[in-house]
Design an enzyme around this catalytic site. Structure first.
Site: not given
Lengths: 498, 535, 163
Positions: A208, A291, A293, A341
């Site tokens: 990805h 995306n 944003r 994260r």
């Protein structure tokens, strides 16, 4: 050119704080919003002023479009920044913001609408000459069989309106296709109220990879080095790094140019990201989606480029042109950045959210370590919202040093008693395959035995036992929390008349 | 601890029906409570206002700590009694925090017949003092009373727990180190004079309060001396000349502020150190209790469903879950405090009695307070059980709960019939607090049975007179008896007479228990000494 | 002593000598000293002459200790953890007390699910719902409506069935 003076940040948690920090730097006032449940949340303290916008459920507060716009008007704001999630990719909201005379810090509503639909965005990409994963919409079962055989198994069935893995099915054999389509349709209908599904080639050694870009209102665009986001759980990223250890500079350049091509064609301006699937075997990349944003992982790009992307978003919204050329930007890039994260999740228990109070909280610090967090000691992780506690970003001259730095920073990150992704992340950064850069989107499932529930041979076990006994015995100056410090019921209940 | 798994389907028709029924019932009760809280008639309020005086409830709000609870005792007293002339019994009592200390507040309502003492007023005053004495609470008296209600003097003056008992209690509590403070905001006449006089510290309000053994008319009649109230026993007289009072305040607000200062300078009492962990809300919404309680109390419900909606994190460590199953016993936490809970799941058998006695012993030795959730129709009867010794097993239990050292708090959540009431710490067994749920019933036996017994006596008499009665005629005799009996076993009837400390909203039970538990801890729990257990 | 560290139980012995500790764990015995600095603790291994600073979070039954790059969650092993109640499931419906049969909700050969009310027994003013504790099939009903039954009488026989 328009000058923005006061911005309502329609979000919570770390991203709201991140945005407010930049606003302060730019001399722009920030207006915060919060739900009942967020009355004591950290992001409020970063706003110049904050307004209560309703009940804890997001649908009644952070997703309440009218309430947010009215609050912005009441507070005399001239712009709204949506952050990510909530209303960030809602073209209806973007349109409403503009119709109410406010500036929308994000891409144009029409463009969001076109790119938001997965099928539509594939068509735009194809017309710009960008390869998409072979596939198409499913019209009938016969046509699906034909298409699947054309592109070759395995194939992926996906919801047209979806994301987050809902309505997604991998099919390895023609005989399983019909059932998979049925199930995917049902799931898609339940999750997005739209049963449309499409079929595409399933890439086994898939990576990805995504490209951050900026486009101003005059058609000037910049693309940044790629981010590799292949470490995922439940189709959601937990580690991102830039540049990618997988692809070469030539391919990166091609992807960057493709990203700008497709988004310019869609009439995009402001910051955004184009996601690609990279097939390591064939060295082909395929357009996945846009995306529209600012993304969770934007700090990775900021760290290696020196750009403040939130500031860039505001510049573009203020109709300032991008003055830097792509070459100049390329010269600015240096080093390697990684983001982890930190979610409040029980990684040994299928990533179940772990809610409750953070009673002990210590952040790491030091050269090249950045923490974008939404919590402090005593904060509560609430059931109503995303369980992201913080993002830990490190930057170092090269990938190996960045990994070491990340491991050290994770060790210094102390959170209790809720469970977090920290132990899993530490195992990943110690894992041979990750260190070698040899990983794809299947990483967590392939190496799950080594990454989860791992037994260790601890070095400092003896010291820990001694300290445990010391704490238990020397009770006079030390009470285990739970005693003495507890509030009396009479204080807890407050003004009460039976 | 183990979490209780609820079996309640909140979407079922039954749940919805029960929910509506109980919600309505609670609303009715709340409405009555609000009405009673208004005190005396509109006119009396006007007069009071004209004199620049506060209503007793306003005084309480001003004297307690901001944003703190007020645990009212007996808010339904006097309902449907004395032609409804004495709402709340003309006196407001309850526990509030003053300058951080838990204090029993006893406030005369001057809008109700000038704050005179009806029989129920006396009972409520004594009950409040009893709670204070049993739980080591300081007392604040807001005095504004014209003394006894003369027309009923025979019911308020002479007996053991009548007017005189007030002053005895004050003296005893003072000797226990429990501060007795009075703020005199009106008259303290005759016996009423002794309430402030017996206090440790007394505050009077200039040109508003007066204390005297005999008022101006009595003085004139006895000695011919003509004098007005202020000069006879006003605030100036008592703070400067007689020394009956200690502080002079210019107005009520100043007086109440002074009272707060007095409590602020009192040393903090050491509470009993009951085991405690971080408080957690129940996993199930207490509001769901409405949907669990049946309209008709003869339909049973699992008391664990109630416990699950009262205790921390719905965790309940059940004791002897497989034995004597009509009684549920176990440990839980409420507001973090460890408690023992005893609840009914049916009638009492010899086994359940033994289990209860065993559990009470456990709690007594460990010094863990006991919570009783009463829904009991009685002890099992019949040859098998008499021979088995039901009576001696019941006696064991009653011995245990009578002689236990730990605080007991009782909630009547359903039926409270017969000897079951005793075993489950009814009023006679001195629970520190006792509350009822709106639909609860209390009587010596169930209404149907009682009506049968009562009407059969009457029918037998008529039959002896040679009368033959039709089914309708029998029903005509039975029905009013049943109705009257049902009314007299209702929660409202009980609460009006202070057989309990109030009717409470089931979903607020947890808060009542949290507050009450902490109140009981003001008194240290002594070592237990049981009586003889009949073996 | 018996504790659980990161969910694994381990055994050790600890002696206190003045302000130092002697820890016997596995095959070795080592002396330690502990010092407190604010919220941090310094643990000194006297024999090795090494010192390490630890960060601590204390809860009621659990302590979390961070030492360099390791995290230890230490819990006491509570005794009741090993206890679990064993219940013998009774398939058949028996009367828990004497009473009158008010209602029988099934017929012979009917299928019942666990938790279904099979019989309603009135006793001492209370209607008691007697429920099936298994999934199964009604084999035989021994009573009829209105019957007076004694304690522990067999009322309904149920044959348990999987699923």
């Amino acid at each position: 050119m328009r000058k923005i003076k006061r911005v309502l940040v329609a979000n919570r948690g770390e991203i709201a704080i991140r945005i407010m920090k930049t606003l302060k730097l730019l001399g722009i006032e920030s207006i915060g919003v919060y739900s009942e449940a967020d009355k004591l949340s950290k992001h409020i303290s970063f706003a110049d002023k904050a307004y209560n916008i309703g009940e804890p459920e997001a649908i009644k507060s952070y997703l309440n479009m009218e309430k947010i716009i009215n609050t912005a008007k009441q507070a005399n704001c001239d712009a709204i920044h949506p952050g990510y999630g909530f209303l960030a990719e809602n073209p209806v909201f973007a349109k409403m913001v503009q119709e109410n005379g406010l500036i929308w810090i994000g891409p144009p509503s029409e463009c969001m609408k076109n790119l938001g639909d997965k099928i539509n965005s594939r068509i735009i990409a194809q017309s710009a000459g960008i390869p998409t994963t072979p596939g198409g919409t499913i019209e009938s079962i016969e046509q699906a069989h034909k298409l699947a055989n054309e592109i070759g198994y395995p194939v992926l069935i996906k919801a047209s309106a979806g994301g987050g893995g809902k309505g997604m099915r991998i099919v390895y054999d023609d005989k399983d296709l019909e059932d998979a389509i049925k199930v995917a349709r049902e799931e898609a209908k339940a999750a997005f109220a739209d049963p449309t599904v499409y079929i595409e080639k399933y890439i086994e050694d898939a990576h990805h990879i995504e490209i951050q870009f900026l486009i101003d209102k005059f058609g000037n665009g910049l693309y940044f080095p790629e981010r590799e986001c292949s470490v995922q759980r439940r189709y959601q990223k937990i580690i991102e790094e830039s540049p990618s250890p997988t692809i070469d500079r030539q391919t990166a350049k091609k992807m960057g140019e493709a990203a700008l091509l497709v988004t310019k064609k869609a009439g995009y301006h402001n910051a955004g990201t184009v996601e690609f699937i990279y097939d390591k075997k064939s060295k082909n990349f395929y357009f996945l989606e846009v995306n529209a944003r600012i993304q969770v992982e934007h700090p990775v790009t900021e760290e290696i480029s020196g750009f403040d992307l939130i500031a860039s978003q505001i510049d573009i919204a203020e109709e300032k042109p991008i003055e830097l050329s792509q070459d100049e930007l390329n010269n600015r890039i240096n080093g390697h950045a990684i983001e982890s994260r930190i979610y409040s999740e029980d990684t040994d228990n299928n990533f179940m959210p772990s809610i409750g109070k953070i009673e002990h909280y210590r952040e790491p610090a030091g050269f090249g370590i950045r923490v974008d967090s939404g919590f402090f000691e005593g904060s509560e992780v609430l059931i109503h919202y995303d369980p992201l506690i913080a993002k830990l970003i490190v930057k170092a001259p090269n990938r190996m040093m960045a990994i070491k730095k990340m491991y050290r920073a994770l060790s210094e990150y102390h959170i209790a008693p809720i469970k977090t992704t920290i132990p899993l992340l530490k195992n990943i950064f110690k894992h041979k395959k990750f260190i070698e850069g040899d990983y794809n989107t299947q990483f967590l499932s392939i190496y799950k035995d080594e990454l989860f529930n791992q037994k260790q041979n601890p070095i400092h076990l003896k010291e820990a036992i001694v300290l445990y006994e010391f704490l238990k015995q020397s009770s006079s100056d030390l009470t285990f929390s739970g005693e003495a410090t507890l509030p009396s019921c009479w204080e807890m209940i407050g003004s009460w008349r039976g | 601890m183990a979490k209780i798994m609820s079996n309640i389907n909140t979407n079922s028709e039954e749940f919805k029906k029960r929910y509506e029924f109980n919600k309505k019932k609670v609303e009715e009760i709340n409405q009555i409570r609000e009405e009673l809280a208004k005190g005396g008639p509109e006119k009396a309020h006007e007069v009071n206002k004209k004199r620049g005086k506060l209503f007793c409830r306003e005084r309480i709000e001003k004297v307690i700590d901001k944003n703190s609870p007020f645990l009212e005792i007996g808010p339904f007293v006097g309902y449907n009694m004395y032609n409804n002339e004495a709402p709340c019994g003309g006196i407001v009592t309850g526990i509030g925090k003053i300058s951080g200390k838990e204090v029993m507040i006893i406030a005369n309502d001057q809008t109700v017949k000038a704050g005179t003492y009806y029989p129920m007023t006396i009972k409520k005053h004594v009950r409040a003092q009893t709670i204070a004495r049993e739980n080591n609470l300081h007392c604040l008296y807001l005095v504004d009373s014209g003394g006894v209600f003369l027309p009923m003097q025979d019911e308020v003056y002479p007996d053991k727990e009548h007017f005189g008992n007030f002053f005895y209690n004050q003296a005893i509590m003072s000797s226990m180190g429990l501060l007795q403070v009075a703020v005199v905001t009106g008259l303290g006449t005759a016996g009423g004079a002794y309430v402030p006089a017996m206090c440790d510290q007394v505050i009077m309000v200039k040109n508003q309060s007066a204390i005297f053994i005999g008022g101006p008319p009595l003085v004139k009649a006895a000695t011919g001396e003509e004098i007005d109230a202020e000069n006879l026993g006003g605030a100036d007289v008592h703070t400067r000349i007689s020394g009956v009072a200690d502080y002079l305040a210019n107005n009520e607000e100043e007086a109440l502020k002074k009272a707060r200062e007095i409590f602020a300078h009192l040393p903090k009492q050491e509470k009993f150190k009951l085991d405690r962990s971080t408080p957690q809300d129940p996993l199930y919404d207490p509001d769901e209790i409405y949907g669990i309680l049946p309209e008709d109390l003869s339909i049973p419900f699992d008391v664990r469903e109630i416990i699950a909606r009262i205790v921390d994190n719905s965790e309940f460590e059940e004791f002897k879950p497989l034995y004597g199953q009509t009684l549920v016993t176990g440990f839980a936490r409420i507001g973090g405090y460890l408690v023992g809970i005893i609840g009914n799941n049916g009638i009492i058998f010899p086994e359940s009695s033994q289990k209860a006695a065993h559990f009470v012993e456990l709690c007594s030795l460990r010094k863990v307070p006991l919570i009783f959730l009463q829904n009991i129709t009685g002890f099992i009867i019949g040859k098998k059980y008499e021979h088995q010794g039901m009576a001696k097993d019941g006696a064991k239990w009653i011995t245990a709960i009578s002689t236990t050292n730990v605080p007991k708090i009782t909630i009547i959540i359903g039926n409270s019939y017969g000897a079951g009431n005793y075993a489950m710490a009814g009023r006679g067994y001195n629970p520190r607090f006792l509350w009822m749920w709106p639909n609860a019933k209390i009587a010596v036996m169930g209404p149907q049975q009682a009506a049968d017994v009562l009407s059969s006596i009457k029918l037998a008499q008529l039959e002896r007179e040679g009368k033959k009665l039709t089914q309708e005629e029998i029903e005509a005799i039975r029905k009013p008896i049943l109705q009257e009996y049902e009314e007299k076993s209702s929660a409202l009837y009980s609460s009006a007479r202070l057989w309990d400390d109030g009717i409470i909203d089931p979903k607020k039970t947890r808060e009542y228990l949290m507050l009450a538990l902490e109140v009981t801890l003001n008194k240290q729990i002594e070592d237990v000494k049981f009586g003889i257990f009949r073996m | 002593m018996n504790i659980k560290v990161n969910n694994e139980s381990l055994e050790y012995e600890l002696l206190r000598k003045g302000d130092s500790y002697l820890l016997s764990y596995q095959d070795s015995s080592l002396p330690f000293q502990v010092f407190r600095y604010g919220n941090d603790y310094l643990v000194l291994n006297i024999e090795d002459n090494t010192a390490i600073v630890l960060d601590v979070y204390k809860a009621k039954n659990k302590i979390v200790i961070w030492a360099e790059d390791e995290e230890f969650i230490i819990e006491e092993i509570s005794e009741n953890e090993t206890l679990s109640s064993h219940e013998v499931i009774e398939n058949n419906i028996k009367s828990p007390m004497p009473g009158i049969i008010k209602e029988i909700k099934f017929m012979e050969n009917d299928i019942v699910k666990k938790g279904d009310t099979v019989v309603v027994l009135e006793s001492m003013k209370v209607l008691n719902e007697l429920k099936s504790s298994v999934n199964g099939c009604i084999k035989k009903i021994y009573i009829e409506k209105g019957a007076q039954v004694g304690p522990l009488e067999l009322l309904v026989e149920i044959e348990p069935k999987e699923d």
